[in-house]
Write a protein that holds these residues in place. Structure first.
Motif, PDB file in Angstrom:
ATOM      1  N   MET A   1       0.973  -1.307  -0.088  1.00 32.21           N
ATOM      2  CA  MET A   1       0.136   0.065   0.000  1.00 32.21           C
ATOM      3  C   MET A   1       1.049   1.273   0.179  1.00 32.21           C
ATOM      4  O   MET A   1       1.976   1.302   0.799  1.00 32.21           O
ATOM      5  CB  MET A   1      -0.855   0.104   1.346  1.00 32.21           C
ATOM      6  N   ALA A   2       0.359   2.240  -0.714  1.00 29.83           N
ATOM      7  CA  ALA A   2       1.303   3.588  -0.859  1.00 29.83           C
ATOM      8  C   ALA A   2       1.269   4.235   0.561  1.00 29.83           C
ATOM      9  O   ALA A   2       0.186   4.143   0.941  1.00 29.83           O
ATOM     10  CB  ALA A   2       0.679   4.328  -1.970  1.00 29.83           C
ATOM     11  N   LEU A   3       2.253   5.085   0.682  1.00 35.98           N
ATOM     12  CA  LEU A   3       2.095   5.953   2.152  1.00 35.98           C
ATOM     13  C   LEU A   3       1.353   7.005   1.678  1.00 35.98           C
ATOM     14  O   LEU A   3       0.352   7.427   2.556  1.00 35.98           O
ATOM     15  CB  LEU A   3       3.524   6.385   2.253  1.00 35.98           C
ATOM     16  N   LEU A   4       1.527   7.608   0.592  1.00 35.15           N
ATOM     17  CA  LEU A   4       0.657   8.741   0.213  1.00 35.15           C
ATOM     18  C   LEU A   4      -0.210   8.404  -1.195  1.00 35.15           C
ATOM     19  O   LEU A   4       0.578   8.002  -2.230  1.00 35.15           O
ATOM     20  CB  LEU A   4       1.390  10.120  -0.091  1.00 35.15           C
ATOM     21  N   ASP A   5      -1.495   8.629  -1.164  1.00 37.68           N
ATOM     22  CA  ASP A   5      -2.303   8.280  -2.421  1.00 37.68           C
ATOM     23  C   ASP A   5      -3.309   9.207  -2.547  1.00 37.68           C
ATOM     24  O   ASP A   5      -4.041   9.565  -1.904  1.00 37.68           O
ATOM     25  CB  ASP A   5      -3.232   6.894  -1.866  1.00 37.68           C
ATOM     26  N   VAL A   6      -3.062   9.877  -3.757  1.00 38.67           N
ATOM     27  CA  VAL A   6      -3.840  11.009  -4.228  1.00 38.67           C
ATOM     28  C   VAL A   6      -4.639  10.472  -5.266  1.00 38.67           C
ATOM     29  O   VAL A   6      -4.370  10.193  -6.318  1.00 38.67           O
ATOM     30  CB  VAL A   6      -3.097  12.292  -4.669  1.00 38.67           C
ATOM     31  N   ARG A   7      -6.090  10.602  -5.153  1.00 36.79           N
ATOM     32  CA  ARG A   7      -7.253   9.983  -6.109  1.00 36.79           C
ATOM     33  C   ARG A   7      -8.150  11.000  -6.502  1.00 36.79           C
ATOM     34  O   ARG A   7      -8.928  11.673  -6.005  1.00 36.79           O
ATOM     35  CB  ARG A   7      -8.035   8.908  -5.400  1.00 36.79           C
ATOM     36  N   ASN A   8      -8.046  11.327  -7.857  1.00 38.29           N
ATOM     37  CA  ASN A   8      -8.761  12.087  -8.605  1.00 38.29           C
ATOM     38  C   ASN A   8      -9.016  13.606  -8.021  1.00 38.29           C
ATOM     39  O   ASN A   8     -10.388  14.026  -7.927  1.00 38.29           O
ATOM     40  CB  ASN A   8     -10.157  11.373  -8.744  1.00 38.29           C
ATOM     41  N   VAL A   9      -8.103  14.072  -7.409  1.00 35.40           N
ATOM     42  CA  VAL A   9      -8.326  15.491  -6.677  1.00 35.40           C
ATOM     43  C   VAL A   9      -8.560  16.599  -7.591  1.00 35.40           C
ATOM     44  O   VAL A   9      -7.853  16.804  -8.879  1.00 35.40           O
ATOM     45  CB  VAL A   9      -6.942  15.494  -5.886  1.00 35.40           C
ATOM     46  N   GLY A  10      -9.601  17.199  -7.230  1.00 39.78           N
ATOM     47  CA  GLY A  10      -9.567  18.462  -8.229  1.00 39.78           C
ATOM     48  C   GLY A  10      -9.894  19.615  -7.191  1.00 39.78           C
ATOM     49  O   GLY A  10     -10.114  19.674  -5.830  1.00 39.78           O
ATOM     50  N   LYS A  11      -9.510  20.829  -7.588  1.00 37.09           N
ATOM     51  CA  LYS A  11      -9.697  22.299  -7.059  1.00 37.09           C
ATOM     52  C   LYS A  11      -9.916  23.452  -8.092  1.00 37.09           C
ATOM     53  O   LYS A  11      -9.330  23.417  -9.029  1.00 37.09           O
ATOM     54  CB  LYS A  11      -8.503  22.577  -6.286  1.00 37.09           C
ATOM     55  N   ALA A  12     -11.083  24.287  -7.809  1.00 41.14           N
ATOM     56  CA  ALA A  12     -11.482  25.316  -8.564  1.00 41.14           C
ATOM     57  C   ALA A  12     -11.637  26.427  -7.869  1.00 41.14           C
ATOM     58  O   ALA A  12     -11.991  26.521  -6.676  1.00 41.14           O
ATOM     59  CB  ALA A  12     -12.751  25.028  -9.253  1.00 41.14           C
ATOM     60  N   PHE A  13     -11.211  27.793  -8.508  1.00 37.94           N
ATOM     61  CA  PHE A  13     -11.292  28.870  -7.890  1.00 37.94           C
ATOM     62  C   PHE A  13     -12.409  29.771  -8.859  1.00 37.94           C
ATOM     63  O   PHE A  13     -11.896  30.243  -9.892  1.00 37.94           O
ATOM     64  CB  PHE A  13     -10.131  29.691  -7.678  1.00 37.94           C
ATOM     65  N   GLY A  14     -13.472  29.569  -8.534  1.00 36.91           N
ATOM     66  CA  GLY A  14     -14.577  30.134  -9.576  1.00 36.91           C
ATOM     67  C   GLY A  14     -14.710  29.359 -10.802  1.00 36.91           C
ATOM     68  O   GLY A  14     -14.730  27.856 -10.607  1.00 36.91           O
ATOM     69  N   SER A  15     -14.315  29.723 -11.854  1.00 35.95           N
ATOM     70  CA  SER A  15     -14.388  29.088 -13.068  1.00 35.95           C
ATOM     71  C   SER A  15     -13.258  28.318 -13.349  1.00 35.95           C
ATOM     72  O   SER A  15     -12.809  27.453 -14.542  1.00 35.95           O
ATOM     73  CB  SER A  15     -15.056  29.837 -14.413  1.00 35.95           C
ATOM     74  N   LEU A  16     -12.112  28.757 -12.822  1.00 29.31           N
ATOM     75  CA  LEU A  16     -10.681  28.341 -13.059  1.00 29.31           C
ATOM     76  C   LEU A  16     -10.354  26.959 -12.262  1.00 29.31           C
ATOM     77  O   LEU A  16     -10.742  26.814 -11.187  1.00 29.31           O
ATOM     78  CB  LEU A  16      -9.447  29.325 -12.555  1.00 29.31           C
ATOM     79  N   LYS A  17     -10.378  25.807 -13.159  1.00 30.37           N
ATOM     80  CA  LYS A  17      -9.834  24.559 -12.532  1.00 30.37           C
ATOM     81  C   LYS A  17      -8.294  24.561 -12.423  1.00 30.37           C
ATOM     82  O   LYS A  17      -7.477  24.455 -13.121  1.00 30.37           O
ATOM     83  CB  LYS A  17     -10.297  23.544 -13.547  1.00 30.37           C
ATOM     84  N   ALA A  18      -7.780  24.808 -11.130  1.00 24.06           N
ATOM     85  CA  ALA A  18      -6.601  24.847 -10.696  1.00 24.06           C
ATOM     86  C   ALA A  18      -5.960  23.240 -10.691  1.00 24.06           C
ATOM     87  O   ALA A  18      -4.773  23.224 -11.036  1.00 24.06           O
ATOM     88  CB  ALA A  18      -6.442  25.536  -9.393  1.00 24.06           C
ATOM     89  N   LEU A  19      -6.735  22.282 -10.450  1.00 30.68           N
ATOM     90  CA  LEU A  19      -6.542  20.967 -10.273  1.00 30.68           C
ATOM     91  C   LEU A  19      -7.703  20.280 -10.996  1.00 30.68           C
ATOM     92  O   LEU A  19      -8.868  20.512 -10.580  1.00 30.68           O
ATOM     93  CB  LEU A  19      -5.948  20.616  -9.090  1.00 30.68           C
ATOM     94  N   ASP A  20      -7.497  19.102 -11.854  1.00 25.42           N
ATOM     95  CA  ASP A  20      -8.483  18.528 -12.631  1.00 25.42           C
ATOM     96  C   ASP A  20      -8.459  17.091 -12.583  1.00 25.42           C
ATOM     97  O   ASP A  20      -7.309  16.775 -13.599  1.00 25.42           O
ATOM     98  CB  ASP A  20      -8.741  19.217 -14.060  1.00 25.42           C
ATOM     99  N   ASP A  21      -8.733  16.427 -11.690  1.00 22.01           N
ATOM    100  CA  ASP A  21      -8.505  14.742 -11.771  1.00 22.01           C
ATOM    101  C   ASP A  21      -7.209  14.512 -11.818  1.00 22.01           C
ATOM    102  O   ASP A  21      -6.759  13.620 -12.550  1.00 22.01           O
ATOM    103  CB  ASP A  21      -9.229  14.426 -13.238  1.00 22.01           C
ATOM    104  N   VAL A  22      -6.545  14.761 -10.735  1.00 18.59           N
ATOM    105  CA  VAL A  22      -5.327  14.603 -10.536  1.00 18.59           C
ATOM    106  C   VAL A  22      -4.847  13.386  -9.406  1.00 18.59           C
ATOM    107  O   VAL A  22      -5.454  13.323  -8.443  1.00 18.59           O
ATOM    108  CB  VAL A  22      -4.265  15.642  -9.818  1.00 18.59           C
ATOM    109  N   SER A  23      -4.126  12.391 -10.040  1.00 19.53           N
ATOM    110  CA  SER A  23      -3.959  11.042  -9.293  1.00 19.53           C
ATOM    111  C   SER A  23      -2.784  10.664  -9.368  1.00 19.53           C
ATOM    112  O   SER A  23      -1.987  10.570 -10.311  1.00 19.53           O
ATOM    113  CB  SER A  23      -5.017   9.947  -9.735  1.00 19.53           C
ATOM    114  N   PHE A  24      -1.852  10.247  -8.282  1.00 12.35           N
ATOM    115  CA  PHE A  24      -0.680   9.649  -8.121  1.00 12.35           C
ATOM    116  C   PHE A  24      -0.592   9.014  -6.800  1.00 12.35           C
ATOM    117  O   PHE A  24      -1.131   9.191  -5.768  1.00 12.35           O
ATOM    118  CB  PHE A  24       0.474  10.493  -8.361  1.00 12.35           C
ATOM    119  N   SER A  25       0.575   8.194  -6.613  1.00 12.33           N
ATOM    120  CA  SER A  25       0.851   7.271  -5.352  1.00 12.33           C
ATOM    121  C   SER A  25       2.262   7.419  -5.111  1.00 12.33           C
ATOM    122  O   SER A  25       2.955   7.429  -6.138  1.00 12.33           O
ATOM    123  CB  SER A  25       0.369   5.990  -5.534  1.00 12.33           C
TER     124      SER A  25
END
Length: 245
Positions: free
Chosen positions: A1-25
Motif C-alpha cells: 500500500m502506498a504511503l501517500l495516495d492522491v485520487r482524482n483530486v480537483g480544486k477550482a477557484f470560480g470557473s478556473l480549474k486549478a487541479l482537474d482529476d489528479v491522481s498519483f501514489s
C-alpha cells in the motif's frame, strides 16, 4: 500500500480549474518529483494535500490508507505529513532553536519536552546548522541558511512524508548541490520526499518517479528520463528545446 495516495483530486477557484482529476501514489522511502510550468497547479496540489490553507473540492487524499482530506492542517501534521514553502519562512524574531522547537511541538510526534528539544537539535544538525548558531535570531541568517532552517523545522516535526516546494529557488549552483545532499540525507533517515522544483537537474538527480502537470492536469508520469523526453512535456514545460541532461 502506498504511503501517500492522491485520487482524482480537483480544486477550482470560480470557473478556473486549478487541479482537474489528479491522481498519483508515493511509496514509502521514495523521492517523488513534480514539475510543470508556472500556474500548472503544483503548489495548489501541495495545499490540497496538506490542508494549508485549503483542501480539495473533490477526490481523496490518503496517508497510509487513512483519508486526510477535510482534516485540519494540525491534524494532518500529527499524522506524519509536513511541508515547506516556496519562500523561506521563519519566525524572524525567534532564535534558530526556537524555530525548530515550534516544528517539534507542532508535529506532536515527540511525547515529552525533552524529546522535543532533542529532536529540534538533531534536525538542525541534519541540515548543517551548527550548535553555536542555535541562539541567533532567524532574521540574521542568509537566504540559504533560512531555507535550511525551514527544512529543519519541518524535519523536527518528525514526519513520515515531507513535501518540499521549490527548495532550490533563489539558490546558487553550489547551494543547490548542498541542498541535493541535504535532501538525500533526510531521505536516508526514512522520510519519504515529494519534491516540486523548476530546476530540472535537481529533479532528475533526486527523483525516482516524476509527475508533470500542465494547466491543472496530469501531462505525464513515470521514469524521469522517459517523462522529460515526452514531446508534450518538452512543448509545455520547456518550449521547443529538449533539455540537455
Amino acid at each position: 500500500m502506498a504511503l501517500l495516495d492522491v485520487r482524482n483530486v480537483g480544486k477550482a477557484f470560480g470557473s478556473l480549474k486549478a487541479l482537474d482529476d489528479v491522481s498519483f501514489s508515493v511509496n514509502a522511502g521514495e523521492i517523488f518529483g513534480i514539475a510543470g510550468p508556472n500556474g500548472s497547479g503544483k503548489s495548489t496540489l501541495f495545499n490540497t494535500i496538506t490542508g494549508i490553507p485549503f483542501g480539495p473540492d473533490r477526490g481523496k487524499v490518503l496517508l497510509d490508507g487513512a483519508e486526510i482530506q477535510g482534516k485540519s492542517g494540525n491534524d494532518i501534521a500529527r499524522m506524519g505529513l509536513a511541508r515547506t514553502f516556496q519562500r523561506e519562512t521563519s519566525f524572524d524574531k525567534l532564535t534558530v532553536f526556537e524555530n525548530a522547537m515550534i516544528g517539534a511541538t507542532y508535529g506532536g510526534r515527540q511525547a515529552t519536552p525533552t524529546a522535543q528539544r532533542d529532536n529540534a537539535a538533531e534536525a538542525l544538525d541534519v541540515v548543517g546548522i551548527a550548535a553555536k548558531d542555535f541562539g541567533r535570531l532567524a532574521e540574521e541568517l542568509s537566504v540559504f541558511d533560512r531555507k535550511c532552517l525551514m527544512l529543519a523545522t519541518a524535519v523536527a516535526m518528525g514526519p513520515r512524508i515531507l513535501l518540499l516546494d521549490e527548495p532550490a529557488s533563489g539558490l546558487t549552483k553550489p547551494e543547490i548541490e548542498t541542498s541535493i545532499g541535504l535532501i538525500r540525507k533526510i531521505a536516508a533517515r526514512g522520510i519519504t520526499i515529494v519534491l516540486i522544483e523548476h530546476v530540472l537537474t535537481f529533479l532528475m538527480t533526486l527523483s525516482q518517479h516524476l509527475l508533470v502537470l500542465n494547466q491543472g492536469q496530469m501531462l505525464a508520469m513515470g521514469d524521469p528520463k522517459t517523462v522529460i523526453s515526452d514531446p508534450r512535456v518538452v512543448e509545455a514545460y520547456l518550449g521547443t528545446r529538449k533539455p540537455d541532461l
